[in-house]
Design an enzyme around this catalytic site. Structure first.
Site, PDB file in Angstrom:
ATOM      1  N   ARG A 304       0.836  -1.209   0.000  1.00  0.00           N
ATOM      2  CA  ARG A 304       0.000   0.000   0.000  1.00  0.00           C
ATOM      3  C   ARG A 304       0.868   1.254   0.000  1.00  0.00           C
ATOM      4  O   ARG A 304       0.485   2.275  -0.564  1.00  0.00           O
ATOM      5  CB  ARG A 304      -1.009  -0.003   1.156  1.00  0.00           C
ATOM      6  N   GLU A 717     -10.138   5.110   7.280  1.00  0.00           N
ATOM      7  CA  GLU A 717      -8.727   5.483   7.294  1.00  0.00           C
ATOM      8  C   GLU A 717      -8.377   6.831   6.648  1.00  0.00           C
ATOM      9  O   GLU A 717      -7.483   7.523   7.151  1.00  0.00           O
ATOM     10  CB  GLU A 717      -7.891   4.383   6.617  1.00  0.00           C
TER      11      GLU A 717
HETATM   12  N1  MTE Z   1     -12.473   3.679  14.701  1.00  0.00           N
HETATM   13  C1  MTE Z   1     -12.546   3.255  15.975  1.00  0.00           C
HETATM   14  N2  MTE Z   1     -13.321   3.926  16.828  1.00  0.00           N
HETATM   15  N3  MTE Z   1     -11.844   2.170  16.404  1.00  0.00           N
HETATM   16  C2  MTE Z   1     -11.024   1.478  15.555  1.00  0.00           C
HETATM   17  O1  MTE Z   1     -10.404   0.491  15.968  1.00  0.00           O
HETATM   18  N4  MTE Z   1     -10.105   1.287  13.280  1.00  0.00           N
HETATM   19  C3  MTE Z   1      -9.785   2.014  12.050  1.00  0.00           C
HETATM   20  C4  MTE Z   1     -11.032   2.694  11.502  1.00  0.00           C
HETATM   21  N5  MTE Z   1     -11.683   3.443  12.532  1.00  0.00           N
HETATM   22  C5  MTE Z   1     -10.919   1.916  14.204  1.00  0.00           C
HETATM   23  C6  MTE Z   1     -11.699   3.026  13.809  1.00  0.00           C
HETATM   24  C7  MTE Z   1      -9.230   1.174  11.002  1.00  0.00           C
HETATM   25  S1  MTE Z   1      -7.596   0.837  11.032  1.00  0.00           S
HETATM   26  C8  MTE Z   1      -9.999   0.697   9.987  1.00  0.00           C
HETATM   27  S2  MTE Z   1      -9.318  -0.200   8.722  1.00  0.00           S
HETATM   28  C9  MTE Z   1     -11.442   0.915   9.955  1.00  0.00           C
HETATM   29  O2  MTE Z   1     -11.913   1.689  11.033  1.00  0.00           O
HETATM   30  C10 MTE Z   1     -12.117  -0.456   9.962  1.00  0.00           C
HETATM   31  O3  MTE Z   1     -13.488  -0.364   9.969  1.00  0.00           O
HETATM   32  P1  MTE Z   1     -14.370  -0.119   8.644  1.00  0.00           P
HETATM   33  O4  MTE Z   1     -13.781  -0.948   7.562  1.00  0.00           O
HETATM   34  O5  MTE Z   1     -15.702  -0.567   9.041  1.00  0.00           O
HETATM   35  O6  MTE Z   1     -14.263   1.336   8.349  1.00  0.00           O
HETATM   36 MO1  MOS Z   2      -7.154  -0.976   9.370  1.00  0.00          MO
HETATM   37  S1  MOS Z   2      -5.146  -0.618   9.546  1.00  0.00           S
HETATM   38  O1  MOS Z   2      -6.969  -1.649   7.777  1.00  0.00           O
HETATM   39  O2  MOS Z   2      -7.324  -2.344  10.391  1.00  0.00           O
END
Ligand code: MTE
Ligand code: MOS
Length: 810
Positions: A304, A717
């Site tokens: 990535r 992200e």
């Molecule tokens: N938000 C919260 N509150 N807690 C989390 O652990 N993880 C992040 C993001 N937002 C996270 C977060 C990461 S690394 C990712 S990849 C995405 O949420 C994963 O969830 P989604 O694919 O449903 O967006």
């Molecule tokens: Mo998020 S770093 O892809 O869990």
């Protein structure tokens, strides 16, 4: 709507793994880990530990019934060390006892004799020694070598970015409950239930059908539980299988910080060539990724970085090379942005350097090279629905860049010791797992005879609101009160072969699957309604034929050709049941149209891209090195939100977390590879006072995204990377104080680093004084004379870092 779990969290009623009612007879596990970064095991003696009160078993690699291997991408990660240890904190033995305290005390009595071997912590050094996780990989577009000649200005340099601790509130945890016929039920705090299931099956030597993994929710993950929840679940299962009792393993905060990997530190060399107008002609970059001791997800993360090497810009000639260096740190792992933030930090650094060399504002370079509709990415895909320029312009207009710039210049003219800085940060982030296979989601929906609905998907709730969004999806398909819908836990029995909830795709993949399953049931119900109305009117006069197309189900009632009937949602569901029509549906969604050819490094890896631009303003106290973030204001390409509050929370949280990575959060290892920043007194994360004084995110809601669920874009992200602008705003403020210096491009920009960067002459003096002092007065052996603070040298995840506290012993 609020996150469905918000009320539970507020009342403290949310249950995480450690809060679950414990099954009768539950035992507790603790892990004995390697105290050194690299060594050969001479002797492992567990006798004393086994005899400690309350101890039921001390297990080592020899006790593993299946394969001692949990590597996801590569089989290079034993669950328990056998002959060698490769990082301080690597699990060596598992102690299971009657209480967590007894287990930990006994773990302290495990004796390990190790023949220490040389350890490497610096990714460049590892590369030179040939210690690589995978062979180097390059993305190429055009011809950089031919392009340098046409450049008016070429800048070169190195960007170093530090690690980042995930600091999820819930530490790594699992509860394994043995069942009949060698089966195992595991509640795990994982983003990847199937990954945990697969690893446990492998370790126990049973089929995946014998392992059931369930996740209610996680107390945060941020990528740290995509791969690294696995060992703890597998260890709990190992204990459970041996003792035939439930076993719980919950890491303490310090253990979690010491045993688990972080965001990868990168050292990156760049070369950027431009015309004097600011047009970029060529960019060459080499990323040295500090992978740590095992592959974990490092190759994917590095991939990535390559995908996002050029950030939001069109670069006609590119050579980006990724090197994943094997070092003796805990295996570094996924963290929000997954390698993209590290890459984008480099190109923005290169632009910062180029702007100084050319004597033009960085925004001129940024703007000139921003992606346009149809521009080709180096990996062969074209920018479609490209909103890079729209977001950029709207951010400038909405947040009045010109006026702000004048005020900043005026401030800097009138303040000698305080300086302000401004920076714009455009973000372009591809949505989809770069590993095409993973882009699939599943859902299972049941409608019960009272009309209530339960939805299960492969999506794991970790605070990001995936349950709230899946709920919103079901509530849009089913015309009923939202209270009739429940989103259930994630279980490998209900949805199989799940991808990790990661890459911001949780809602896209699982929401689409849920939508398909709900629609399948609704379609059946429409037919039932037609038949039911037909049957009812058969006895009456004037009854016509009722095609399903004439039927509408809205607001809990059935209408025919727009006329309300007496069929309600509930009576319709009951009728379907009576007519023996299935009220359940399973659905699978696979992102269409994506592919990637790794041989050529070309393809269509992403379903779409998310765009946005943020403006940051900061004030630096150049006497003390301290600073404040005046504001971060962003225009973000989202589309019509499924849940505005959740999305706003994701954007704001991501920005503050990104700021933490680039400013306060400094992961420090001692020279021997032991973690020094291992609790919250030495590892600082942003608090409310440190957060930007103004934080505003404006969503573009008028741009539907047909690839998303109900036209929305993923958000987990991308906003994290707006923080890179805040970092360069700090650089600009520092540059305003010391325009004569070429400031080092090293993050995190802790106040200490700001200060030492602003006064390099003074730092050199102090270091020389400290060096001569330590040469003349070598402390007698055994005396614990503390090293002078300014002279301490620690390994900042592989980078030499000066001016930090001396290496301590635990
Ligand atoms: N938000 C919260 N509150 N807690 C989390 O652990 N993880 C992040 C993001 N937002 C996270 C977060 C990461 S690394 C990712 S990849 C995405 O949420 C994963 O969830 P989604 O694919 O449903 O967006
Ligand atoms: Mo998020 S770093 O892809 O869990």
């Amino acid at each position: 709507m609020k996150n469905l779990e918000a009320a539970l969290h507020l009342r403290g009623e949310t249950r995480f793994v450690d809060d679950l009612p414990e099954p009768e007879g539950t035992l507790y596990a603790a892990v004995f880990v390697s105290p050194v970064a690299h060594g050969r095991i001479r002797r492992l003696d567990t006798r004393e530990a086994s005899g400690r009160p309350g101890v039921r078993a001390v297990l080592t690699a020899r006790d593993i019934p299946g394969e001692n291997q949990i590597g996801t991408i590569q089989p290079d990660e034993p669950l328990l060390a056998e002959t060698e240890v490769h990082f301080a904190g690597q699990p060596v033995a598992l102690v299971v006892a009657d209480s967590p305290g007894a287990a930990r005390a006994a773990a302290g009595a495990v004796r390990l004799e190790i023949h220490a071997l040389p350890a490497v912590f610096d990714p460049r050094e590892a590369y030179e020694k040939g210690l690589l996780i995978v062979p180097p990989r390059s993305f190429v577009l055009g011809d950089v070598e031919a392009a340098w000649g046409g450049c008016d200005c070429i800048v070169e340099g190195t960007v170093e970015s530090g690690a980042q601790e995930h600091l999820y509130l819930e530490t790594q945890a699992a509860l394994a409950v043995p069942g009949e016929h060698r089966s195992m039920r595991v509640v795990s705090a994982t983003q990847s239930p199937t990954g945990v299931q697969r690893a446990i099956a492998r370790v126990l030597g049973v089929g995946m059908h014998a392992v059931h993994v369930e996740v209610e929710r996680l107390g945060g993950a941020f990528g740290g539980k995509e791969d690294q929840a696995t060992p703890w679940a597998a260890l709990a299962a190992l204990g459970a299988v041996h003792l035939r009792r439930p076993v719980k393993l919950v890491l303490r905060r310090q253990e979690d910080m010491r045993f688990t990997g972080k965001r990868h530190p990168y050292v990156s060399d760049f070369r950027l060539g431009l015309k004097s107008s600011g047009e970029i002609l060529a960019y060459e970059v080499t990323f040295f990724q500090n992978a740590g001791a095992a592959a974990d997800l490092s190759p994917s993360i590095l991939e990535r970085s390559l995908f996002h090497a050029t950030g939001s810009y069109f670069v006609p000639n590119l050579k980006a090379t990724g090197i994943s260096a094997r070092t003796h740190l805990p295996p570094n792992t996924a963290f929000r942005g997954f390698g993209a933030p590290q890459a984008m930090l480099v190109i923005e650094g290169a632009i910062t350097r180029a702007a100084r060399a050319l004597g033009i504002p960085p925004e001129v370079i940024q703007e000139k090279n921003l992606l346009r509709e149809g521009d080709g990415f180096p990996y062969g895909m074209a920018a479609r629905g490209c909103r890079a320029r729209r977001c950029w312009q709207e951010a400038i207009d909405r947040y009045a860049l010109e006026g702000r710039r004048r005020r900043v210049e005026e401030f800097n003219r009138t303040h000698a010791l305080q300086k302000k800085g401004l920076a714009l940060m455009p973000v372009c982030f591809g949505i989809s797992f770069t590993n095409t296979t993973l882009n699939q989601g599943g859902a299972l929906v049941h409608v019960y005879t009272d009309g209530s609905v339960v939805v299960s998907t492969g999506g794991v709730e970790m605070g990001q609101g995936v349950k709230t969004k899946i709920h919103a999806v079901a509530a849009r398909v089913f015309p009923i009160e939202p209270a009739l819908i429940r989103v259930e836990s994630t279980s490998t029995l209900r949805v199989a072969n799940t991808s990790p909830t990661a890459a911001s795709t949780g809602t896209d993949l699982n929401g689409k699957a849920a939508e398909l399953a709900c629609r399948a049931i609704l379609e059946r119900l429409r037919e039932v309604a037609g038949a039911e109305l037909e049957a009812r009117s058969a006895g009456q006069t004037g009854g016509g034929n009722t095609a399903p197309a004439d039927i509408e189900i809205a607001e809990g009632r059935v209408t025919r050709k727009g006329t309300p009937t007496d069929l309600t949602w509930r009576s319709l569901v009951a009728a379907a049941y009576t007519r023996r029509v299935s009220l359940s549906a399973q659905a699978h969604y696979a992102t269409p149209g994506i592919w990637y050819d790794r041989r050529r490094e070309k393809g269509e890896p992403f379903a779409y891209h998310v765009y946005g631009t943020a403006l940051s303003e900061v004030t630096v106290d150049c006497l003390r090195g301290t600073y404040e973030i005046d504001g971060v204001w962003a225009v973000h390409d989202l589309g019509p939100s499924l849940d505005l509050l959740v999305d706003r929370g994701q954007a704001e949280g991501g920005i503050v977390q990104g700021i933490g990575w680039l400013t306060l959060e400094e992961v420090l290892y001692a020279k021997d590879g032991r973690l020094m920043s291992r609790d919250l007194s030495t590892y600082k994360v942003p608090d409310l006072h440190f957060a930007p004084r103004e934080l505003e995110v404006h969503f573009l809601d008028d741009v539907p995204n047909p690839q998303g669920v109900f036209n929305a874009k993923a958000i987990g992200e991308p906003p994290f990377m707006y923080a890179i602008g805040t970092c360069y705003a700090l650089f600009r403020a520092m540059q305003a104080f010391r325009p004569d210096l070429e400031l080092p491009l090293i993050t995190p920009l802790t106040p200490e680093r700001v200060l030492t960067s602003l006064y390099p002459e003074r730092l050199r003096e102090l270091e020389q004084a400290a060096d001569s002092a330590s040469n003349s007065a070598v402390p007698a052996s055994g005396s614990a004379a503390p090293a002078p603070a300014a002279a301490g040298t620690a390994t900042r995840a592989g980078c030499r870092t000066r001016g930090v506290a001396a290496a301590g012993t635990p």
